[in-house]
Design an enzyme around this catalytic site. Structure first.
Site, mmCIF file in Angstrom:
data_model
loop_
_atom_site.group_PDB
_atom_site.id
_atom_site.type_symbol
_atom_site.label_atom_id
_atom_site.label_comp_id
_atom_site.label_asym_id
_atom_site.label_seq_id
_atom_site.Cartn_x
_atom_site.Cartn_y
_atom_site.Cartn_z
ATOM 1 N N ASP A 1 21.889 -18.263 7.729
ATOM 2 C CA ASP A 1 21.052 -18.573 8.888
ATOM 3 C C ASP A 1 21.891 -18.369 10.148
ATOM 4 O OD1 ASP A 1 18.885 -19.392 10.352
ATOM 5 O OD2 ASP A 1 19.126 -21.525 9.939
ATOM 6 N N GLU B 1 12.260 -11.904 13.724
ATOM 7 C CA GLU B 1 11.149 -12.736 14.192
ATOM 8 C C GLU B 1 10.324 -12.076 15.288
ATOM 9 O OE1 GLU B 1 10.381 -17.456 15.041
ATOM 10 O OE2 GLU B 1 12.212 -16.685 14.124
ATOM 11 N N LYS C 1 9.330 -12.392 10.499
ATOM 12 C CA LYS C 1 9.178 -13.842 10.669
ATOM 13 C C LYS C 1 8.079 -14.137 11.679
ATOM 14 C CE LYS C 1 12.636 -16.794 10.768
ATOM 15 N NZ LYS C 1 13.914 -17.437 11.159
ATOM 16 N N THR D 1 7.649 -19.101 9.245
ATOM 17 C CA THR D 1 8.660 -20.068 9.649
ATOM 18 C C THR D 1 8.030 -21.252 10.367
ATOM 19 O OG1 THR D 1 10.805 -20.273 10.752
ATOM 20 C CG2 THR D 1 9.147 -18.919 11.856
ATOM 21 N N PHE E 1 11.047 -26.421 6.951
ATOM 22 C CA PHE E 1 12.209 -26.987 7.627
ATOM 23 C C PHE E 1 12.521 -28.374 7.084
ATOM 24 C CE2 PHE E 1 12.836 -24.472 11.772
ATOM 25 C CZ PHE E 1 12.502 -23.285 11.143
#
Length: 309
Positions: A17, A88, A124, A148, A170
């Site tokens: 990440d 993303e 994403k 996400t 998350f």
């Protein structure tokens, strides 16, 4: 005895990440993922000075400059990993299905110009209702997606209904909310509401035969990671990966895949999705906060890329 990071790799695909190329070279993850916040950090690293200059010289518009930079960083990362890079879509498009679809296609076209095939890329998208609908369209086109900012079960259910390739539920941000807004005390990872959320999603997917990949994200400590050992994938920051690589204790598997035995529930309707999301203050707060933060970092990145034009 293998270190804990290597033990984790034996049961879970480990994803970096980060946009830090040096960390990726050092830690050798299977996949990597970026977002506007990580790209903003990358843009301030000496390693990317030449890339920033190249993008500036192109005199692109704000959004195109960011696309060029994010794909260029993604292309560098692709050279270092065997798997995929997640790139993303602009968070400001989170409530516009068609604009999200168009932006995803544009990002894929930029990768294609660099000779990077779609099998190496995940797009994403924030897991809003509109984002999930965009992903449904893209998946049918062969563009696989990573949804996400997943904080709630309704988001996970809607993603599975849509045939999304992968979701990023998350963990740490859920814990953040409960510590800030309730009297919750967490003394061990099993009490962590973020960990509990991912376990619920993982078990639901496996029990009902969904193909959607579960990739836990947003970790605050090693304990959260270890409590999800065995999850399909985990995207972990370099500092936590390094901490695990220095620990040679035994890592027990926490999540086990099961054979599907239950029929899938009826698809979640838009009304049901919006109501369930509205009823959970944590989900409502963290989803909107996450979108705002990514959008703000996107703007900051645009300012860097357009400075001195």
């Amino acid at each position: 005895m293998m270190n804990k990071l290597d033990q984790l790799r034996a049961m879970t695909d480990v994803v970096a990440d980060t946009g830090d190329i040096g960390a990726i070279e050092r830690l050798q993850p299977q996949d990597a993922t970026t977002n506007p916040s990580l790209l903003l950090k990358a843009a301030q690293m000496p390693r990317f000075e030449n890339l920033i200059a190249t993008v500036k010289a192109g005199k692109y518009s704000e959004s195109v400059s960011c696309d060029q930079f994010s794909v260029a960083v993604g292309a560098e990362i692709i050279n270092l990993i065997p798997g995929r890079i997640s790139t993303e879509v602009d968070a400001r498009l989170s409530f516009d299905t068609q604009a999200t679809v168009l932006k995803a296609r544009e990002l894929m076209a930029l990768y294609d110009k660099r000779g990077i095939g779609s099998e190496r890329i995940l797009i994403k998208i924030a897991a809003t209702w509109e984002g999930i609908r965009a992903a449904e369209i893209l998946e049918r086109e062969g563009i696989q997606c990573n949804l996400t900012l997943v904080f709630g079960f309704a988001q996970a259910q809607a993603c599975a209904d849509a045939g999304v390739f992968l979701i990023s539920p998350f963990v740490g941000r859920i814990l953040d909310w409960y510590l800030a807004n309730t009297d919750l005390k967490v003394t061990q990872p099993s009490e962590d509401p973020g960990v509990q959320s991912v376990i619920r999603i993982y078990d639901h997917y496996k029990n009902h035969g969904y193909d959607t990949v579960v990739m836990g994200a947003s970790f605050r400590n090693v304990g959260e990671v270890e409590a999800l050992a065995g999850c399909d994938r985990l995207t972990i920051s370099p500092d936590l990966m390094e901490a695990m690589s220095e620990n040679h204790d035994t890592l027990a598997r926490a999540l086990m895949p099961t054979t599907s035995t239950l029929n899938a529930p009826p698809p979640l309707t838009e009304e049901g999705f919006r109501w369930q999301t509205n009823e959970d203050a944590m989900v409502t707060d963290k989803l909107s906060d996450g979108i705002r933060r990514f959008a703000a970092d996107q703007v900051s990145l645009e300012h860097i890329l357009l400075r001195d034009h």
